[in-house]
Enzyme design. Structure first.
Site: not given
Ligand code: PEP
Length: 254
Positions: A95, A165
């Site tokens: 992450h 992400e």
């Molecule tokens: C994350 O950090 O895995 C994530 C998707 O967070 P958010 O949905 O709060 O942006």
């Protein structure tokens, strides 16, 4: 056809076990009729064992990290085997919030291999800091994937979930921007090409999902037009109503 998947990343929330149990039970209660969607919740290590005892066949548990050693002199670490032994099935690895604390793709690579060995399903997070005009973000993501999956066998690639992400879209990023399903789709196609080149047909079944401030308002668009096999909400997974709505949207589209 394999199920779409919704994975809630609770990060370092909530503050107490009581709140965690309330949140988990609240979600469990509302999704008893869900059939076509895999639901995973990734709470803090501390809450995993307690939440495992809350009876529900609809929610699988995931951790937010796992060390690469199996057992021994690794102060402060938790191994994939330990997690597997208490009934955890998934683990988020790489992450961006952990990378920001110093975790490298080499560390993530070792953790992926160890987690697979332990019987866990790794959720590998990748994503760029910025979308630069010269499109270097493609190279950035390619390098992350290649380094993190180095030495992973062809047999294992379908067991790994890749979460795109983009850091610039994550809710905790200062001055964040919304990513669009089109942003997501182009990266998902690119990621699929990278893993297909490397793992050939074994990569066809690898799930690619999206995370970055996804919520009950945009989940449908990401699922319909983002090319993804699921979503990884962070903040929205801490709100029973919003998380359930995302799950239900996914269930209807499946
Ligand atoms: C994350 O950090 O895995 C994530 C998707 O967070 P958010 O949905 O709060 O942006």
């Amino acid at each position: 056809m394999s199920k779409k998947i919704i994975i809630g990343n609770w990060k370092m929330n909530p503050l107490t076990l009581k709140e965690a149990e309330k949140l988990f039970s609240g979600i469990a209660k509302e999704i008893s009729s869900i059939k076509k969607t895999e639901v995973v919740i990734c709470p803090s290590f501390l809450y995993l064992e307690k939440l495992k005892k809350i009876r529900t066949s609809k929610i699988k548990l995931g951790a937010q990290n796992a060390f690469w050693g199996e057992v021994g002199a690794f102060t402060g670490e938790v191994s994939g085997e330990m997690l597997y032994n208490i009934g955890v099935q998934y683990v988020i690895l790489g992450h961006s919030e952990r990378r920001a604390l110093g975790e490298s793709s080499n560390d993530v690579n070792k953790k992926i291999k160890a987690s697979l060995e332990a019987g866990l399903i790794p959720i590998l997070c990748v994503g760029e800091n910025i979308r630069d005009e010269s499109h270097n973000y493609f190279n950035f993501v390619k390098t992350e994937i290649e380094e993190c999956l180095m030495g992973v066998s062809k047999n294992s690639i379908s067991k790994i979930i890749i979460a795109y992400e983009p850091i610039w879209a994550i809710s905790s990023t200062p001055n964040r921007k919304d990513a669009t399903p089109a942003d997501c789709l182009e990266m998902v196609i690119f990621i699929r090409k990278i893993i297909s080149d490397k793992f050939r047909k074994e990569a066809y079944r690898t799930k690619i999902i999206y995370g970055g401030s996804v919520n009950e308002k945009d989940a449908k668009e990401f699922l319909k037009n983002g090319g993804v096999d699921g979503l990884l909400p962070g903040r929205a997974s801490l709100d029973v109503k919003k998380f359930i709505e995302i799950i239900k949207i996914c269930e209807v589209l499946n």
